[in-house]
Structure formats: C-alpha cells, structure tokens
Design a protein around this motif. Structure first.
Motif, PDB file in Angstrom:
ATOM      1  N   SER A  25     137.708   6.169   4.404  1.00  0.00           N
ATOM      2  CA  SER A  25     138.302   5.639   5.636  1.00  0.00           C
ATOM      3  C   SER A  25     139.663   6.251   5.937  1.00  0.00           C
ATOM      4  CB  SER A  25     138.459   4.116   5.545  1.00  0.00           C
ATOM      5  OG  SER A  25     139.590   3.773   4.750  1.00  0.00           O
ATOM      6  N   LEU A  26     140.337   6.777   4.903  1.00  0.00           N
ATOM      7  CA  LEU A  26     141.692   7.336   5.014  1.00  0.00           C
ATOM      8  C   LEU A  26     142.744   6.294   5.387  1.00  0.00           C
ATOM      9  CD1 LEU A  26     141.041  10.736   6.871  1.00  0.00           C
ATOM     10  CD2 LEU A  26     141.458  10.393   4.423  1.00  0.00           C
ATOM     11  N   LEU A  27     142.426   5.033   5.299  1.00  0.00           N
ATOM     12  CA  LEU A  27     143.353   3.995   5.753  1.00  0.00           C
ATOM     13  C   LEU A  27     144.129   3.325   4.619  1.00  0.00           C
ATOM     14  CD1 LEU A  27     141.264   2.353   8.607  1.00  0.00           C
ATOM     15  CD2 LEU A  27     142.990   4.154   8.754  1.00  0.00           C
ATOM     16  N   GLY A  28     144.149   3.947   3.472  1.00  0.00           N
ATOM     17  CA  GLY A  28     144.861   3.365   2.342  1.00  0.00           C
ATOM     18  C   GLY A  28     143.953   2.444   1.567  1.00  0.00           C
ATOM     19  N   GLY A  29     144.373   2.104   0.385  1.00  0.00           N
ATOM     20  CA  GLY A  29     143.564   1.235  -0.463  1.00  0.00           C
ATOM     21  C   GLY A  29     144.383   0.812  -1.659  1.00  0.00           C
ATOM     22  N   GLY A  30     143.736   0.775  -2.806  1.00  0.00           N
ATOM     23  CA  GLY A  30     144.437   0.415  -4.025  1.00  0.00           C
ATOM     24  C   GLY A  30     144.862   1.640  -4.798  1.00  0.00           C
ATOM     25  N   GLY A  31     145.351   1.431  -5.990  1.00  0.00           N
ATOM     26  CA  GLY A  31     145.702   2.525  -6.887  1.00  0.00           C
ATOM     27  C   GLY A  31     146.673   3.518  -6.283  1.00  0.00           C
ATOM     28  N   VAL A  32     146.440   4.795  -6.585  1.00  0.00           N
ATOM     29  CA  VAL A  32     147.326   5.860  -6.112  1.00  0.00           C
ATOM     30  C   VAL A  32     147.331   5.942  -4.586  1.00  0.00           C
ATOM     31  CG1 VAL A  32     145.672   7.785  -6.252  1.00  0.00           C
ATOM     32  CG2 VAL A  32     148.094   8.212  -6.577  1.00  0.00           C
ATOM     33  N   ASP A  33     146.193   5.678  -3.964  1.00  0.00           N
ATOM     34  CA  ASP A  33     146.091   5.709  -2.503  1.00  0.00           C
ATOM     35  C   ASP A  33     147.057   4.707  -1.873  1.00  0.00           C
ATOM     36  OD1 ASP A  33     145.129   6.355   0.039  1.00  0.00           O
ATOM     37  OD2 ASP A  33     143.316   5.146  -0.157  1.00  0.00           O
ATOM     38  N   GLY A  34     147.032   3.491  -2.348  1.00  0.00           N
ATOM     39  CA  GLY A  34     147.933   2.463  -1.829  1.00  0.00           C
ATOM     40  C   GLY A  34     149.387   2.790  -2.108  1.00  0.00           C
ATOM     41  N   ALA A  35     149.661   3.323  -3.298  1.00  0.00           N
ATOM     42  CA  ALA A  35     151.036   3.676  -3.659  1.00  0.00           C
ATOM     43  C   ALA A  35     151.581   4.777  -2.758  1.00  0.00           C
ATOM     44  CB  ALA A  35     151.095   4.106  -5.123  1.00  0.00           C
ATOM     45  N   HIS A  37     150.545   5.579   0.339  1.00  0.00           N
ATOM     46  CA  HIS A  37     150.741   5.036   1.693  1.00  0.00           C
ATOM     47  C   HIS A  37     151.988   4.150   1.752  1.00  0.00           C
ATOM     48  CE1 HIS A  37     147.378   6.185   4.369  1.00  0.00           C
ATOM     49  NE2 HIS A  37     146.757   6.427   3.226  1.00  0.00           N
ATOM     50  N   GLN A  38     152.189   3.325   0.737  1.00  0.00           N
ATOM     51  CA  GLN A  38     153.339   2.422   0.738  1.00  0.00           C
ATOM     52  C   GLN A  38     154.652   3.200   0.635  1.00  0.00           C
ATOM     53  OE1 GLN A  38     153.331  -0.585  -2.313  1.00  0.00           O
ATOM     54  NE2 GLN A  38     154.989  -1.696  -1.353  1.00  0.00           N
ATOM     55  N   ALA A  39     154.728   4.150  -0.288  1.00  0.00           N
ATOM     56  CA  ALA A  39     155.967   4.906  -0.490  1.00  0.00           C
ATOM     57  C   ALA A  39     156.238   5.883   0.650  1.00  0.00           C
ATOM     58  CB  ALA A  39     155.910   5.656  -1.825  1.00  0.00           C
ATOM     59  N   GLY A  40     155.168   6.423   1.231  1.00  0.00           N
ATOM     60  CA  GLY A  40     155.331   7.426   2.281  1.00  0.00           C
ATOM     61  C   GLY A  40     155.632   6.854   3.644  1.00  0.00           C
ATOM     62  N   GLY A  41     155.223   5.630   3.876  1.00  0.00           N
ATOM     63  CA  GLY A  41     155.512   4.989   5.147  1.00  0.00           C
ATOM     64  C   GLY A  41     154.430   5.167   6.199  1.00  0.00           C
ATOM     65  N   LEU A  42     154.713   4.629   7.357  1.00  0.00           N
ATOM     66  CA  LEU A  42     153.754   4.527   8.456  1.00  0.00           C
ATOM     67  C   LEU A  42     153.279   5.875   8.998  1.00  0.00           C
ATOM     68  CD1 LEU A  42     152.297   2.413  10.124  1.00  0.00           C
ATOM     69  CD2 LEU A  42     154.240   2.398  11.706  1.00  0.00           C
ATOM     70  N   SER A  43     154.087   6.915   8.923  1.00  0.00           N
ATOM     71  CA  SER A  43     153.693   8.204   9.508  1.00  0.00           C
ATOM     72  C   SER A  43     152.447   8.779   8.839  1.00  0.00           C
ATOM     73  CB  SER A  43     154.845   9.204   9.465  1.00  0.00           C
ATOM     74  OG  SER A  43     155.244   9.440   8.136  1.00  0.00           O
ATOM     75  N   ILE A  44     152.259   8.503   7.553  1.00  0.00           N
ATOM     76  CA  ILE A  44     151.047   8.982   6.866  1.00  0.00           C
ATOM     77  C   ILE A  44     149.822   8.278   7.441  1.00  0.00           C
ATOM     78  CG2 ILE A  44     149.816   9.107   4.663  1.00  0.00           C
ATOM     79  CD1 ILE A  44     152.568   9.350   3.288  1.00  0.00           C
ATOM     80  N   LEU A  45     149.903   6.970   7.580  1.00  0.00           N
ATOM     81  CA  LEU A  45     148.793   6.204   8.150  1.00  0.00           C
ATOM     82  C   LEU A  45     148.498   6.658   9.580  1.00  0.00           C
ATOM     83  CD1 LEU A  45     146.715   3.919   7.983  1.00  0.00           C
ATOM     84  CD2 LEU A  45     148.520   2.350   8.744  1.00  0.00           C
ATOM     85  N   GLU A  46     149.528   6.894  10.361  1.00  0.00           N
ATOM     86  CA  GLU A  46     149.334   7.350  11.747  1.00  0.00           C
ATOM     87  C   GLU A  46     148.604   8.689  11.787  1.00  0.00           C
ATOM     88  OE1 GLU A  46     153.370   7.176  13.144  1.00  0.00           O
ATOM     89  OE2 GLU A  46     153.200   5.052  13.713  1.00  0.00           O
ATOM     90  N   ASP A  47     148.977   9.615  10.900  1.00  0.00           N
ATOM     91  CA  ASP A  47     148.274  10.898  10.826  1.00  0.00           C
ATOM     92  C   ASP A  47     146.822  10.704  10.388  1.00  0.00           C
ATOM     93  OD1 ASP A  47     150.502  12.299  11.628  1.00  0.00           O
ATOM     94  OD2 ASP A  47     150.749  13.412   9.755  1.00  0.00           O
TER      95      ASP A  47
END
Length: 174
Positions: A25-35, A37-47
């Motif tokens: 889905s590319l929308l974040g999740g748990g583990g390294v994916d969630g970390a 997305h959380q540390a990188g901020g909203l711009s990663i999710l927007e991309d």
C-alpha cells in the motif's frame, strides 16, 4: 566500494538513500516502515500517495523512490519483500529481486551510499539466516558489475540479525 554492518536505527543513518521495507500500500505500517514514516514526516507519505494514485502501490519485489523528509538522507527507496510461506511461493527470488530493484533504482538516481534494513525478517517471518544470505549475495553480485554505489550499509535493528550478517559477510564470496 564498502559494505558495512551496523546495529542501530536506520532512520538515523546519514546516507544518500535509506531503503524502507514497505508494504504494497506504501502507506506506512509497523516495524521499520512505520519508523521511517514517523521519523521522516508527512512529505514521505504524500510522495507515496502520489505513487499510489499513479500506479496503485508497489508490488512484491518492486521498488519506488520518494523524498526522505526529515531523515538524514536524500531519498527513501521503498521496496516490498515477500511474506514467508515456507518457501512455497517463490519467496527467495522475490526477496533477491527487492534488493536488486532497490539497487537499480539507486543507480538511476545517482545514489552513491545506501542503507538496507533486514527486509522481510520481521512480521513477514522470512528466516533470518536465509534472508541475510540472499541480501549479502545479491548486493555483492550487483556491486561486482556496477561501481556507481560506493557504500552499502546493512542496518540491523536486533542483535540476532547483526550476528548473522557479520558472520555471513566474510563467508559469502562472489
């Protein structure tokens, strides 16, 4: 060309690109994916949302690239590793392809340094030793024929993977 193994938090590694063990889905999740997305901020999710709107996500073994947001990197390469199904669903080839497509995308984007997590070894349950062997072999084979990437760092979050990677790095000859 350098291959390093460290134990730590991939979101804190200063490299050109951090690889994310993403889901389709590319929308974040748990583990390294969630970390990431959380540390990188909203711009990663927007991309990631733009990529989803354009191509509908990211398939297993494929890779896409986004900004790194607030991370100490220029890019995040999102790749989707396989869920372990007792080796009955082409998982080994798909995992190698995830590493290979990440490296190819790095070269296309003139990335010289890249860090990888231990793809598929968390909630996807890929056996750690088998995954490490695939990761190291795939990276070494790629670097043998390509000099654009000068540094690869395998970032192990847990002690078990760190020990496995250190043991296999010198054993796997290409």
């Amino acid at each position: 060309m350098e291959i390093a193994i460290i134990k730590g938090d991939i979101t804190k590694i200063p490299v050109d690109a951090i690889v994310n063990a993403a889901n389709t889905s590319l929308l974040g999740g748990g583990g390294v994916d969630g970390a990431i997305h959380q540390a990188g901020g909203l711009s990663i999710l927007e991309d990631c949302q733009k990529i989803r709107n354009k191509q509908g996500g990211c398939q297993v073994g494929e890779a896409v690239i986004t900004t790194a947001g607030h991370l100490p990197a220029k890019f995040v390469i999102h790749t989707v590793g396989p869920v372990w199904n007792n080796g009955k669903s082409n998982e080994e080839t798909l995992l190698a392809t995830a590493y290979l497509n990440s490296l190819r995308l790095a070269v296309e984007n003139e990335i010289e340094s890249i860090s990888f997590p231990n793809i598929s070894t968390g909630i996807y349950k890929f056996p750690k030793e088998k995954a490490a062997e695939i990761a190291i072999r795939t990276v070494k084979e790629f670097l043998k024929t390509n000099d654009k990437i000068t540094k690869v760092i395998f970032v192990c979050f847990d002690e078990g993977n760190f020990i496995i990677y250190n043991d296999l790095l010198t054993k796997i000859k290409i």
